[in-house]
Design an enzyme around this catalytic site. Structure first.
Site, PDB file in Angstrom:
ATOM      1  N   ASP A   1       0.693  -1.126  -0.018  1.00  0.00           N
ATOM      2  CA  ASP A   1       0.053   0.079   0.005  1.00  0.00           C
ATOM      3  C   ASP A   1       0.977   1.157  -0.244  1.00  0.00           C
ATOM      4  O   ASP A   1       0.879   1.906   0.896  1.00  0.00           O
ATOM      5  CB  ASP A   1      -1.002   0.084   1.139  1.00  0.00           C
ATOM      6  CG  ASP A   1      -2.008  -1.344   1.192  1.00  0.00           C
ATOM      7  OD1 ASP A   1      -2.323  -1.431   0.097  1.00  0.00           O
ATOM      8  OD2 ASP A   1      -2.030  -1.631   2.115  1.00  0.00           O
TER       9      ASP A   1
ATOM     10  N   GLU B   1     -13.171  -0.587  -6.576  1.00  0.00           N
ATOM     11  CA  GLU B   1     -13.174  -1.550  -5.544  1.00  0.00           C
ATOM     12  C   GLU B   1     -12.597  -0.873  -4.493  1.00  0.00           C
ATOM     13  O   GLU B   1     -13.279  -1.115  -3.166  1.00  0.00           O
ATOM     14  CB  GLU B   1     -11.922  -2.513  -5.909  1.00  0.00           C
ATOM     15  CG  GLU B   1     -11.798  -3.682  -4.713  1.00  0.00           C
ATOM     16  CD  GLU B   1     -13.213  -4.520  -4.603  1.00  0.00           C
ATOM     17  OE1 GLU B   1     -14.067  -4.733  -5.428  1.00  0.00           O
ATOM     18  OE2 GLU B   1     -13.156  -5.310  -3.668  1.00  0.00           O
TER      19      GLU B   1
END
Ligand code: FUB
Length: 460
Positions: A46, A220
């Site tokens: 991330d 998403e």
């Protein structure tokens, strides 16, 4: 003694595997060595890059070794002045920073405003069991971060905050999976005006998904919102699973959004992906994650970076994952103190907090090495100094050029210092280090751990 939460069996095994692979590669002439993923001694995920004062700071999550879920307890910070040599700044923020958080140190983003750094992250609120967004604050991009408000900033069970400040000074926070939420932050960056609202997820705005009536658009999670040349971009993880990276653009911060297609196709052994984009020293860079390290996969991910160029109309080209990574954006100055944990590629080594402040490199064994790219020796280095400690018998730092078995330009002996954090300085003569070269610090000695290194510096 040396074991910390930062060290890990899997990266250690990964290191051994890497050594085997890299030894094989070293036998091949002129093989271009991979420099993606950015970090080799632990799993990272991330990515959220932030450019500040000539460096890019990279905020990541940390996948625990051997994870079979998104088991994440802390966040990590890395930085670079050249996109290839990355300094490990450790973990300046973790679940423990937020007294109200119980688990899931997932994907966040940091931003600079008014001399402070604000880091928005999703965590589970222990009291409610739901995902909430917390905000850490620090005086430095590398922390330490503290909980800015002592409670969630927002909480609706959704994740993945992204933040940006518009030219007007208005700050915007977005987050969400399965929805996409938006709120205007106040100038203090720790409160907001009005209530969070949903950005309409239309197929025109976010593309059409087939096969899931509950998720009609491709959106998403993992938005990365920013503005470039008056156009607002929302880069996001699309479809599940596996995800790919797509993007939409809009004339304003809340839309209307137009779906623009794929940036990075599904690739790379991780069923999630997560993007971050910055401009740095005149070029544009796309950060993402995959499962590229040994033992890597959907829950053991690694952050990587590619350089790209926007098309003339502002659209983003297709970007594929590579093992070569971004070219260097600068050279590295060997005549100033360089942290040992500044690494283009590390083989076998790990890092830990140092008693002298910052981090040091440890867990060094015979044959391990650190690669640094683009070291600008100029007319020639004459000496090499290093700050070292050893709770064992020490060993040798082999100063090599071009490869881990490349030309030796110096050797520095390291003796035992009576402790792994009992630091002393060593130095040795250097001959033949001129021009701009890839530097390899290769460590040799007996069996077991040899010594730790805190920093090094060449003298002209
Ligand atoms: O890292 C945990 C979650 O996986 C993140 O919050 C998502 O974006 C996905 O990358």
């Amino acid at each position: 003694m040396k074991s910390t939460s930062l060290s890990a069996a899997a990266p250690r095994r990964a290191g051994a595997l890497l050594v085997a692979v890299l030894c094989a590669l070293a036998l091949l002439p002129a093989v271009a060595r991979a420099d993606n993923p950015i970090v080799q001694h632990m799993y990272t995920a991330d990515p959220a890059p932030l450019v500040h004062n000539g460096r890019v700071y990279l905020y990541t999550g940390h996948d625990e070794d051997g994870s079979t879920w998104f088991t994440m307890k802390e966040w990590r910070v890395w930085s670079s002045a050249d996109m290839v040599n990355w300094t490990d700044h450790g973990s300046p923020m973790s679940l423990a920073t937020f007294s109200w958080a119980s688990k899931d140190a997932w994907a966040g983003q940091a931003i600079h405003r008014n001399g402070k750094f604000y880091w928005y992250v999703p965590v589970v609120n222990r009291a409610t069991g739901r995902m909430a967004i917390g905000v850490g604050v620090a005086d430095s991009p590398t922390g330490p971060f503290r909980d800015a408000i002592g409670r969630p900033l927002v909480e609706n069970g959704e994740i993945d905050p992204t933040v940006f400040i518009d030219d007007s000074g208005q700050a915007h926070l977005y987050w969400g999976n399965p929805n996409l939420w938006h709120v205007r932050l106040n100038a203090d960056m720790i409160s907001f005006s009005g209530s969070p609202t949903q950005i309409p997820l239309t197929t025109a705005g976010f593309g059409a998904r087939t096969g899931d009536p509950n998720r009609p658009t491709l959106y998403e999670e993992g938005s990365w919102v920013y503005k470039r040349n008056g156009l607002y971009y929302n880069v996001f993880a699309a479809k599940c699973c596996s995800e790919f990276i797509a993007y939409s653009t809009a004339p304003g911060p809340t839309g209307p959004w137009t779906y623009r297609g794929t940036i990075m196709p599904t690739q790379g052994s991780s069923f999630t992906n997560h993007a971050g984009i910055v401009d740095f020293k005149g070029s544009s860079y796309f950060f993402y994650h995959n499962g590229a390290l040994p033992g890597g996969g959907g829950f053991t991910r690694s952050v990587a970076v590619e350089k790209f160029t926007y098309n003339a109309d502002g659209t983003i080209p297709t970007i594929n994952m590579t093992t070569s990574g971004a070219p260097r954006a600068d050279t590295l100055n060997p005549y100033v103190r360089q942290e040992a944990e500044t690494i283009a590629w590390g083989s076998g080594v790990e890092t830990e907090p140092s008693a002298e402040g910052g981090m040091n490199v440890g867990w060094i064994e015979n044959g391990d090495y650190i690669k640094l790219k683009g070291v600008a020796f100029g007319t020639g280095a004459r000496t090499f100094s290093a700050r070292v400690a050893s709770g064992a018998a020490g060993g040798t730092i082999e100063v090599r050029l071009g490869g881990p078995t490349g030309t030796v330009v110096g050797r520095c002996g390291v003796s035992g210092t009576g402790g792994w954090q009992n630091w002393t300085s060593v130095s040795c003569p250097i001959s033949g280090a001129t021009g701009t070269q890839d530097l390899y610090l290769r460590f040799s000695g007996g069996s077991g751990y040899l010594f730790n290194v805190n920093w090094w510096q060449f003298g002209a």
